[in-house]
Enzyme design. Structure first.
Site, short mmCIF file in Angstrom:
data_model
loop_
_atom_site.label_atom_id
_atom_site.label_comp_id
_atom_site.label_asym_id
_atom_site.label_seq_id
_atom_site.Cartn_x
_atom_site.Cartn_y
_atom_site.Cartn_z
N MET A 166 12.61 1.05 -18.04
CA MET A 166 12.84 0.75 -17.47
C MET A 166 14.07 2.09 -16.95
SD MET A 166 14.40 -2.01 -14.77
CE MET A 166 15.93 -1.88 -16.40
N TRP B 78 9.74 7.32 -21.95
CA TRP B 78 9.32 7.63 -20.53
C TRP B 78 8.51 7.67 -20.10
CZ3 TRP B 78 8.98 12.21 -17.71
CH2 TRP B 78 9.83 11.88 -16.34
N GLU C 241 22.28 14.10 -9.92
CA GLU C 241 21.04 13.08 -9.12
C GLU C 241 21.72 11.73 -9.16
OE1 GLU C 241 17.53 14.09 -13.06
OE2 GLU C 241 19.85 12.80 -13.70
N TRP D 225 9.30 9.82 -7.87
CA TRP D 225 10.87 9.29 -8.40
C TRP D 225 11.34 9.38 -7.64
CZ3 TRP D 225 12.53 14.96 -11.52
CH2 TRP D 225 11.67 14.81 -12.68
N ASP E 246 15.98 4.11 -13.31
CA ASP E 246 16.73 4.52 -11.83
C ASP E 246 16.62 2.97 -11.51
OD1 ASP E 246 17.13 6.73 -14.06
OD2 ASP E 246 17.36 8.02 -11.37
N GLN F 139 12.60 2.58 -11.60
CA GLN F 139 11.90 3.72 -11.99
C GLN F 139 11.49 2.96 -13.41
OE1 GLN F 139 12.10 7.75 -11.08
NE2 GLN F 139 11.48 5.69 -10.10
N ASP G 151 23.82 15.08 -14.91
CA ASP G 151 22.74 15.56 -15.42
C ASP G 151 22.92 16.20 -16.62
OD1 ASP G 151 20.12 15.36 -16.01
OD2 ASP G 151 19.48 17.43 -15.81
N ARG H 103 16.20 16.23 -5.83
CA ARG H 103 15.39 14.75 -5.96
C ARG H 103 16.73 13.76 -6.04
NH1 ARG H 103 16.28 17.15 -10.73
NH2 ARG H 103 17.33 16.47 -12.44
#
Length: 576
Positions: A62, A88, A244, A123, A64, A80, A277, A189
């Site tokens: 897991m 991931w 992000e 996303w 975000d 997520q 990021d 994004r």
């Protein structure tokens, strides 16, 4: 599509938005294997690092938090999630609901690849409550060209408080890179919660970058479906890299009560947060928002990017806030990644948890935010232990008895009376994390280190120390807060980075407060009544379950006074 289906889709959209011809595509036509995820967790005896009151799925990866909101009296958290493993990949939107933000019920996956606009990934994104009270989700998808684009989904049945099934717009993507807009297709994004401007149009920002300049693109829409990119971003900053999970929200300058984006007036400041990021830090500034020009300007003296303000100076990333209309507060969710090795994550079958939701408001100085765990978490407190005020000589350790130290909530307050021997702060010591790494909990100073030893083994082979040091600066005394994981585990494969921050308190006139939420493999600490937060992930091999201990300590040469120490064992919450 037959005539009946077309009429049904028209009816759904007209019912939801009230305008336009708009067909909707159900998001649950494929990937059926993703929908049965409520498997029982491995027993606690064989899983000493699983949390008891922090949110996490029963298994797998897991990251975000996505689209948090309150709807028909239920709190919703999407996140997520990889339904296929503890690393991931294969990312979809997991979904759970709660009545109290403490106990959570899992639901089937809400959003996963099913359209060309998201076929290579679904996303992060945000939820917006529309004027009619119904929610809409904007999220990032990856199209067949591996471009990042923005998509829309709405609930199939808005009368369902659990919002189990979501349908996607066939107009997706609503926002996309083109040769004309010159958007970096690999760096575009994580749309924010949208807001309605003074001109009646919807506004939303999306994170991006141009070379090393981080920025938040601004889009406008009259109907929440057709979006037009503004000529200028809401804000940008040089040398900050990709932004992000941007977040943008107002805070009251006069009250800790939360406010939603629709409010106007001179009594509000605005917070712009970017998850960087490059460094995996959540950094923010406080400033002014011009509602007419759609420009955000940080206050004078605000520092952009990593050297500036952060929500949390430890493991904390990809955070997102939402306005809790039921209690008029702004709540913050954040992802706490692991510090264990990938091979250890695969062995234990899971990775990633969520921080305890925090209430955020503007400090009375107007220069930073204050964060505090939601009050609801306190209903898990049992078996309180209150120690009397006591003088803590230099080099002394006091155990806190009667507490389940692997699953606890502890609050401690220190008073310092004599500052004459405070260590002088070298002007070059401007990096608090580096300073903590040089002066960890085992390095004896004058005023400090003093604080807590958590998840400690009986023989002190393992412990995590969370503490303060006081230095004499040029015009004032400076308080350093550290979280030292260097001795947290005998496992050499863990990341044991030390974390640190300077706390904006005056120790001459204020007592120093520290609160730590301890939950098996996580220690969330709040210094100065929430002015600074440090979250750490630790995995002791000896100090687990009943073998964990909790201590107050003073490793400085000068004495300090514990004016208050209260600790509680924490009951296990019902989570997924």
């Amino acid at each position: 599509m037959d005539i009946f289906s077309m009429k049904l889709f028209f009816f759904l959209f007209a019912l939801f938005f009230g305008y336009g011809v708009f067909e909707l595509e159900a998001s649950h036509h494929i990937y059926h294997t993703f929908q049965n995820l409520q498997e029982s967790a491995v027993s606690a005896s064989s899983q000493p690092y699983r949390t008891s009151y922090h949110f996490q799925p029963p298994k797998n990866w897991m990251n975000d938090p996505n689209g948090p909101m309150i709807y028909k009296g239920l709190y919703h958290l999407f996140y997520q999630y990889n339904p296929k493993g503890a690393v991931w990949g294969n990312i979809v939107w997991g979904h759970s609901t709660s009545k109290d933000l403490v106990n959570w019920t899992p639901h089937k996956v809400a959003i996963y690849p099913s359209q060309p606009s998201d076929i290579n990934g679904t996303w992060s994104g945000s939820a917006t409550i529309l004027p009619d009270g119904k929610p809409a989700i904007l999220y990032t998808g990856i199209n067949p060209l591996n471009q990042q684009v923005q998509n829309l989904a709405i609930p199939k049945n808005p009368s369902d408080p659990y919002l189990i099934e979501w349908v996607k717009s066939p107009n997706n993507p609503l926002m996309a890179p083109t040769p004309e807009n010159q958007i970096n297709a690999s760096s575009f994004r994580d749309p924010t919660t949208a807001w309605r401007g003074v001109d009646g149009r919807w506004k939303v920002i999306v994170g991006s970058k141009i070379n090393r300049k981080g920025l938040a693109y601004l889009y406008r829409s009259k109907d929440f479906v057709y979006w037009i990119k503004a000529k200028h971003p809401l804000h940008s900053a040089k040398n900050t890299g990709m932004w992000e999970c941007v977040d943008f929200f107002p805070v009251s300058a006069n009250s800790p009560v939360g406010v939603e984006m629709s409010v106007l007036g001179s009594d509000f400041k605005y917070v712009l947060k970017a998850s960087l990021d490059d460094t995996k830090h959540d950094c923010y500034t406080i400033g002014e928002y011009d509602h007419v020009k759609d420009r955000y300007t940080p206050d004078e003296g605000s520092v952009e990017g990593d050297p500036g303000l952060r929500y949390d100076y430890g493991k904390f990333y990809a955070s997102k806030t939402f306005f809790d209309s039921a209690k008029n507060r702004r709540l913050l969710w954040g992802w706490l990644n692991e510090s264990s090795s990938v091979s250890d994550d695969i062995k234990k079958g899971w990775a990633g948890i969520q921080a305890i939701p925090r209430v955020v408001w503007l400090d009375k100085s107007g220069k930073q935010l204050v964060q505090w765990p939601i009050q609801e978490i306190e209903k898990l407190r049992v078996n309180p232990v209150h120690l009397p005020s006591q003088y803590l000589k230099g080099g002394s350790v006091v155990e806190v008895p009667g507490v389940t130290a692997s699953q606890a909530d502890v609050e401690i307050t220190f008073k310092v009376s004599d500052f004459s021997k405070a260590e002088v702060l070298d002007p070059s010591w401007t990096n608090p994390q580096l300073l903590c790494s040089r002066k960890g909990g085992s390095v004896r100073g004058s005023l400090g280190p003093f604080g807590l030893l958590v998840l400690a083994s009986k023989g002190m082979q393992e412990y995590t120390s969370v503490f303060f040091r006081i230095f004499k600066g040029q015009n004032k005394h400076v308080v350093l807060m550290c979280s030292d994981q260097s001795r947290s585990s005998l496992n050499p494969d863990n990341d044991k980075t030390m974390y640190g921050a300077f706390v904006d308190v005056d120790p001459v006139h204020e007592q120093l407060s520290l609160r730590s939420l301890i939950d098996h493999s996580v220690v969330e600490s709040f210094g100065g009544h929430g002015k600074n937060c440090i979250s750490a992930r630790v995995y002791p091999m000896l100090a687990i379950n009943e073998a964990a201990h909790l201590y107050a300590f003073n490793n400085g040469s000068e004495a300090v006074t514990i004016t208050r120490l209260s600790a509680w064992s924490m009951k296990k919450a019902h989570i997924n």
